[in-house]
Design a protein around this motif. Structure first.
Motif, PDB file in Angstrom:
ATOM      1  N   TRP A   1      -8.965   0.424 -14.509  1.00  0.00           N
ATOM      2  CA  TRP A   1      -9.861   0.211 -15.649  1.00  0.00           C
ATOM      3  C   TRP A   1     -11.282   0.198 -15.114  1.00  0.00           C
ATOM      4  O   TRP A   1     -11.624  -0.607 -14.254  1.00  0.00           O
ATOM      5  N   ILE A   2     -12.121   1.123 -15.614  1.00  0.00           N
ATOM      6  CA  ILE A   2     -13.497   1.214 -15.142  1.00  0.00           C
ATOM      7  C   ILE A   2     -14.456   1.043 -16.307  1.00  0.00           C
ATOM      8  O   ILE A   2     -14.143   1.366 -17.455  1.00  0.00           O
ATOM      9  N   VAL A   3     -15.639   0.514 -15.976  1.00  0.00           N
ATOM     10  CA  VAL A   3     -16.725   0.343 -16.946  1.00  0.00           C
ATOM     11  C   VAL A   3     -17.972   0.952 -16.334  1.00  0.00           C
ATOM     12  O   VAL A   3     -18.371   0.588 -15.225  1.00  0.00           O
ATOM     13  N   ALA A   4     -18.582   1.920 -17.049  1.00  0.00           N
ATOM     14  CA  ALA A   4     -19.794   2.574 -16.555  1.00  0.00           C
ATOM     15  C   ALA A   4     -20.562   3.126 -17.745  1.00  0.00           C
ATOM     16  O   ALA A   4     -20.045   3.977 -18.479  1.00  0.00           O
ATOM     17  N   ASP A   5     -21.793   2.660 -17.935  1.00  0.00           N
ATOM     18  CA  ASP A   5     -22.609   3.061 -19.090  1.00  0.00           C
ATOM     19  C   ASP A   5     -21.802   2.853 -20.376  1.00  0.00           C
ATOM     20  O   ASP A   5     -21.420   1.746 -20.679  1.00  0.00           O
TER      21      ASP A   5
END
Length: 573
Positions: A367-371
């Protein structure tokens, strides 16, 4: 009786016929050898069945030194044509230079006045300018005996057969048909032998390297490599041995062309299966690593290698079809430069892919969070990365853009934090607050999915309408669904503990109320000494904890919760 006038007339007729007869007898037919075209055409055209003049064909050969004899040059001229026909080399007259001053600008200084008929197939045969004429070179004549040796041996073999084998059927002799049959039978048995040899060699090589799996997939791959490798070798043998049998030019020309085109096809099959074998081996290695990006990288490398195999095979096929591969590659390089300017974003994404594969900022399934990106990585391609959002939609983010982002990888967390504030009413007694905090800490210690070595539960703030308790803990789960389940269980236990102890939660409102009215019970709760007795409070907490975290009861509640909850719990929020 002849008159003087009649005698003069007969004398004139006699002298005229005598001159004509002398001129016809002394005339010697000479060939035009002013250009490479005329030299080659003189040689070939005068050795055809309907135009057989070997003495004229011999004029196109170098005639100095040991080759001064016309008889010797006639024999060499005939042998040279047999060599060309046996190899299926048909001279294209339209490509022969017709300029007497022809110069090969691409050749070295020593070879500028030389024209090679077949630079790839037969570079030994060429014409060169000698004085004002173009002739087959002395070097070519020196090489004819060795080039003709195998053909000559076969001619001797043919002479030992009965005369009927030279009878022609559909343009070929019976000997040629028998030769084809023998070659096909011989190739069949040779294919079986070569397949067995290659199969055993590959198996022994795998075992020697210590990577010898005996699975069905490995055996199939070994077999799929051995068969085309055997056929590849047999095709090479056919190309080498076919000229010996002196098949007709048209037959040899098309058969050799077919074999040269088929040869890269078998090469591509071998390369393709070798890539499959390498990918299978790399997959075994990737299974031993913790990350999942290796599993995603292997298919991409496999696709790239297979594409490279097909490109190389296609180039060899073009070369077999007599296309100028150098010119094509040069054109592709110029076109590639223009394409590079037009496809800057694509190239940027390609390098972004390399950056992601080398740095490994995330794995497939993280699970990634970017912008504005928030979701689970499903696939990493050469151009873009596919991300499944928590609304179950799919985002395709270019790798060039993704490589420049600040990525918060939530998937590599060892713990998942849970932080909240529990607001109690201001009328809660201190002893009850202290007992409630103690019970909260005990809930964390007893829950199986919480971190036991680090958590914080304290009365933390005097807010406008509540006494705030900081509840700060971590879950030891790696899945959002499991986190939600643990959070649900933790919050339900907090509510039950508050109900058991009589703790009231405050809410951010302002109320005006009268504490006591005549004839009515007051709003302020009353606590007896026994209610606030520390021993009694500890007993209540102990009974509550024992009841809530009884193993059978706890798992029964969890199973009941699992059976009542549906949907996908593979994501994060």
């Amino acid at each position: 009786m002849h008159t003087p006038k009649t005698s003069v007339y007969f004398a004139f007729i006699f002298l005229l016929f005598s001159h004509l007869a002398f001129g016809q007898g002394s005339k010697r037919k000479t060939a035009n050898l002013n250009t490479p075209y005329h030299a080659v055409s003189t040689h070939i055209d005068n050795l055809q069945t309907n135009n057989y003049h070997p003495e004229i064909a011999a004029q196109a050969l170098f005639r100095g030194g040991k080759y001064a004899s016309i008889e010797k040059r006639e024999e060499l001229a005939k042998r040279l044509l047999k060599i060309l026909d046996a190899r299926g080399l048909r001279v294209d007259y339209s490509k022969l230079p017709k300029d007497p001053k022809y110069v090969d600008t691409t050749a070295s200084e020593a070879n500028k006045k030389v024209y090679i008929l077949f630079p790839k197939e037969l570079p030994e045969v060429y014409v060169e300018k000698v004085g004002s004429q173009w002739l087959y070179s002395e070097y070519t004549l020196d090489r004819i005996p060795s080039l003709y040796r195998s053909i000559g041996m076969m001619e001797k073999v043919i002479h030992k057969f009965p005369d009927w084998v030279t009878n022609k059927v559909l343009g070929m002799t019976l000997f040629h048909y028998l030769s084809l049959l023998v070659l096909l039978i011989f190739s069949f048995f040779l294919h079986k032998i070569f397949s067995y040899i290659f199969r055993n060699l590959i198996t022994r090589l795998i075992v020697k390297l210590g990577k010898g799996q005996r699975g069905t997939n490995v055996k199939k791959l070994i077999q799929s490599i051995a068969r085309p490798a055997s056929l590849f070798l047999i095709v090479r043998i056919w190309i080498w041995i076919l000229p010996v049998f002196q098949f007709p030019l048209s037959f040899t020309e098309y058969v050799v062309l077919f074999l040269k085109v088929v040869l890269p096809v078998f090469g591509m099959m071998i390369g393709n299966h070798l890539v499959d074998f390498v990918a299978l081996y790399m997959g075994k290695l990737a299974e031993k690593t913790e990350g999942t990006l290796d599993d995603q990288l292997i298919p991409l490398i496999k696709k790239a290698l297979i594409t490279l195999v097909y490109i190389i095979g296609f180039i060899f096929m073009l070369n077999a079809l007599s296309f100028d591969v150098t010119t094509i590659l040069a054109g592709l390089s110029i076109g590639g430069l223009a394409f590079a300017f037009a496809a800057q974003d694509t190239i940027k994404n390609l390098f972004g892919s390399f950056t992601i594969f080398m740095d490994r900022p995330f794995q497939v399934g993280d699970w990634i969070v970017a912008d504005n990106i928030n979701g689970t990585v499903e696939e990493v391609g050469f151009r873009s990365t596919r991300i499944r959002t928590f609304s179950n939609s799919v985002m395709y983010v270019s790798n060039g853009k993704l490589a420049n982002m600040v990525i918060d990888n939530m998937g590599v967390r060892a713990y998942r934090r849970y932080s909240t504030t529990l607001g109690l009413t201001y009328d809660t007694p201190p002893q009850l607050i202290d007992a409630f905090v103690k019970g909260l800490r005990q809930i964390i210690l007893e829950h199986p999915d919480t971190r036991k070595d680090y958590f914080q539960v304290y009365l933390n703030d005097f807010a406008g309408s509540s006494l705030n308790i900081l509840f700060y803990s971590f879950f030891t789960v790696n899945d959002w669904g499991l986190e939600l389940r643990a959070r649900h269980e933790l919050m339900m236990n907090i509510l039950r503990l508050a109900y058991e102890l009589g703790v009231r939660f405050a809410f951010p409102t302002q109320t005006v109320h009268v504490e006591d009215l005549p004839g009515q019970k007051g709003l302020t709760p009353a606590y007896s000494d026994s209610d606030l007795n520390e021993e009694n409070l500890n007993k209540k907490i102990k009974q509550f904890i024992a009841a809530q975290f009884d193993e059978k009861t706890f798992h029964a509640k969890r199973n009941q919760s699992n059976s009542s909850v549906g949907g996908d719990s593979s994501g994060d929020s």
